[in-house]
Motif scaffolding. Structure first.
Motif, PDB file in Angstrom:
ATOM      1  N   THR A  10       0.841  -1.198   0.000  1.00 32.35           N
ATOM      2  CA  THR A  10       0.000   0.000   0.000  1.00 32.35           C
ATOM      3  C   THR A  10       0.874   1.245   0.000  1.00 32.35           C
ATOM      4  OG1 THR A  10      -0.080   0.193   2.413  1.00 32.35           O
ATOM      5  CG2 THR A  10      -1.715  -1.259   1.359  1.00 32.35           C
ATOM      6  N   PHE A  11       0.286   2.373  -0.360  1.00 33.02           N
ATOM      7  CA  PHE A  11       1.002   3.644  -0.312  1.00 33.02           C
ATOM      8  C   PHE A  11       1.388   4.014   1.124  1.00 33.02           C
ATOM      9  CE2 PHE A  11      -1.382   4.820  -4.401  1.00 33.02           C
ATOM     10  CZ  PHE A  11      -0.305   4.448  -5.187  1.00 33.02           C
ATOM     11  N   SER A  41      -7.343  -4.241  -1.158  1.00 36.73           N
ATOM     12  CA  SER A  41      -6.896  -2.918  -0.704  1.00 36.73           C
ATOM     13  C   SER A  41      -5.494  -2.550  -1.169  1.00 36.73           C
ATOM     14  CB  SER A  41      -6.945  -2.867   0.829  1.00 36.73           C
ATOM     15  OG  SER A  41      -6.094  -3.861   1.385  1.00 36.73           O
ATOM     16  N   ASP A  43      -2.359  -1.176  -3.329  1.00 31.36           N
ATOM     17  CA  ASP A  43      -2.085  -0.096  -4.275  1.00 31.36           C
ATOM     18  C   ASP A  43      -0.984  -0.464  -5.260  1.00 31.36           C
ATOM     19  OD1 ASP A  43      -3.865   1.708  -2.902  1.00 31.36           O
ATOM     20  OD2 ASP A  43      -2.301   1.955  -1.379  1.00 31.36           O
ATOM     21  N   ARG A 107       0.754  -0.122 -10.488  1.00 29.69           N
ATOM     22  CA  ARG A 107      -0.024   0.712  -9.572  1.00 29.69           C
ATOM     23  C   ARG A 107      -1.508   0.508  -9.863  1.00 29.69           C
ATOM     24  NH1 ARG A 107       3.317   4.891  -7.571  1.00 29.69           N
ATOM     25  NH2 ARG A 107       5.412   3.984  -7.410  1.00 29.69           N
ATOM     26  N   THR A 108      -2.249   0.075  -8.867  1.00 30.32           N
ATOM     27  CA  THR A 108      -3.682  -0.132  -9.065  1.00 30.32           C
ATOM     28  C   THR A 108      -4.459   1.181  -9.026  1.00 30.32           C
ATOM     29  OG1 THR A 108      -4.167  -0.481  -6.719  1.00 30.32           O
ATOM     30  CG2 THR A 108      -3.467  -2.399  -8.001  1.00 30.32           C
ATOM     31  N   ARG A 109      -3.836   2.236  -8.500  1.00 30.03           N
ATOM     32  CA  ARG A 109      -4.391   3.587  -8.569  1.00 30.03           C
ATOM     33  C   ARG A 109      -3.211   4.570  -8.597  1.00 30.03           C
ATOM     34  NH1 ARG A 109      -6.619   5.335  -2.585  1.00 30.03           N
ATOM     35  NH2 ARG A 109      -5.068   4.212  -1.312  1.00 30.03           N
ATOM     36  N   ASP A 111      -2.435   7.431  -7.050  1.00 27.98           N
ATOM     37  CA  ASP A 111      -1.919   7.992  -5.804  1.00 27.98           C
ATOM     38  C   ASP A 111      -2.935   7.748  -4.695  1.00 27.98           C
ATOM     39  OD1 ASP A 111      -3.900  10.199  -5.926  1.00 27.98           O
ATOM     40  OD2 ASP A 111      -2.648  10.907  -7.581  1.00 27.98           O
ATOM     41  N   ALA A 112      -2.539   8.114  -3.463  1.00 27.76           N
ATOM     42  CA  ALA A 112      -3.388   7.855  -2.303  1.00 27.76           C
ATOM     43  C   ALA A 112      -4.654   8.700  -2.287  1.00 27.76           C
ATOM     44  CB  ALA A 112      -2.592   8.080  -1.022  1.00 27.76           C
ATOM     45  N   ARG A 117      -9.684   2.175  -7.950  1.00 23.23           N
ATOM     46  CA  ARG A 117      -8.616   1.226  -8.228  1.00 23.23           C
ATOM     47  C   ARG A 117      -8.969   0.379  -9.448  1.00 23.23           C
ATOM     48  NH1 ARG A 117      -8.424   0.791  -2.476  1.00 23.23           N
ATOM     49  NH2 ARG A 117      -6.332   1.216  -1.611  1.00 23.23           N
TER      50      ARG A 117
END
Length: 289
Positions: A10-11, A41, A43, A107-109, A111-112, A117
């Protein structure tokens, strides 16, 4: 070319780096499109890439990350997904003596601050020196989390595998004399001596060591779905004798005949429910004759 799930994170800095990644070659050692499932969940996803020559992974090519290209798209929309290739400067878990994998960072998205996603991604990695490529799908919160499996054919027991593979979907090449698979929702399994073992299968004949994960518990195993009703009565699952953390999937020789008659692979879905936590997870095992 082979590809493996190396880990995810995760980020916020919560990372999991898998030990002894299981490389697969879709179309060669995997007869089905390769699907890798990671927690919903996550990233960041790490995939590991390697190339070989000849018929064995003992002959690994020393490719640099610049020798590959990667294309990642959202499977549903076709939208490009951010991905880069790099040498492995991330985890020693992925190293083998004298050789290091190339790492694909997805990267699934972006940025935070972005809530959306990519839930289902198609990955294509090409070796620009040989023009070979490998492809797979990465699915967030897929219907099954990765698990460990050892598939053993009764008719070729002398050449059995002795170490489990870490997979998103299991695969058993069913033998005319019947087959079985050792299933572990948490932790590696390998063949060992009686004095070092946790369990045996067949009972008191072949001995295995289980290295359970931190959250391992005893499980109740159940077959919850079949690809075809013709194999329903010929596949069953139970706990290993005197050891509740492992499941044994028994596949009768009749399944081989049925798969041959259908002229296509089948599958079974196994559910493992923690006896302490009550949490269930599903494992799909494909069957081919």
């Amino acid at each position: 070319m082979g590809i493996a799930l190396g880990g995810y994170g995760t980020f916020a800095g919560d990372f999991t780096y898998l030990s002894s990644p299981s490389y697969r070659e879709p179309g060669f050692d995997a007869m089905f499109p390769l699907r890798l499932s990671v927690p919903a969940s996550m990233d960041i996803v790490f995939l590991l890439i390697r190339s070989r020559y000849g018929g064995t992974y003992d002959n690994l090519l020393g490719r640099a990350y610049q020798d590959y290209t990667i294309e990642v798209t959202n499977t549903l929309t076709g939208e490009p997904v951010y991905a880069v290739l790099s040498p492995n400067n991330i985890s020693d878990n992925w190293e083998v003596a004298g050789w290091s994998p190339v790492v694909a960072n997805l990267r699934t998205r972006p940025d935070a601050d972005t809530t959306f996603r990519h839930q289902d991604m198609k990955i294509v990695v090409t070796d620009t020196k040989s023009d070979e490529f490998v492809s797979c799908r990465v699915i967030l919160g897929g219907e099954s989390l990765p698990f460990y499996i050892m598939a053993i054919n009764k008719g070729n027991f002398a050449n059995r595998v002795k170490y489990s593979s870490y997979v998103s979907n299991g695969y058993v090449q069913v033998d005319p004399r019947g087959s079985y698979a050792i299933l572990s929702p948490s932790g590696n399994v390998f063949e060992t001596t009686q004095s070092n073992s946790n369990f045996s299968h067949p009972l008191n004949k072949t001995y295995y060591k289980h290295q359970p994960g931190r959250n391992a518990e005893d499980y109740a195993f159940t077959v919850i779905d079949y690809s075809d009703s013709s194999i329903e009565g010929s596949v069953s699952v139970r706990n290993a004798g005197n050891y509740g953390k492992i499941g044994i999937l028994d596949i009768d020789s009749f399944v081989y005949d049925q798969l041959k008659a259908m002229d296509e692979p089948g599958y079974v879905d196994v559910q493992a429910t923690g006896r302490s936590s009550g949490i269930s997870r599903n494992m799909r095992i494909y069957l081919a004759a």
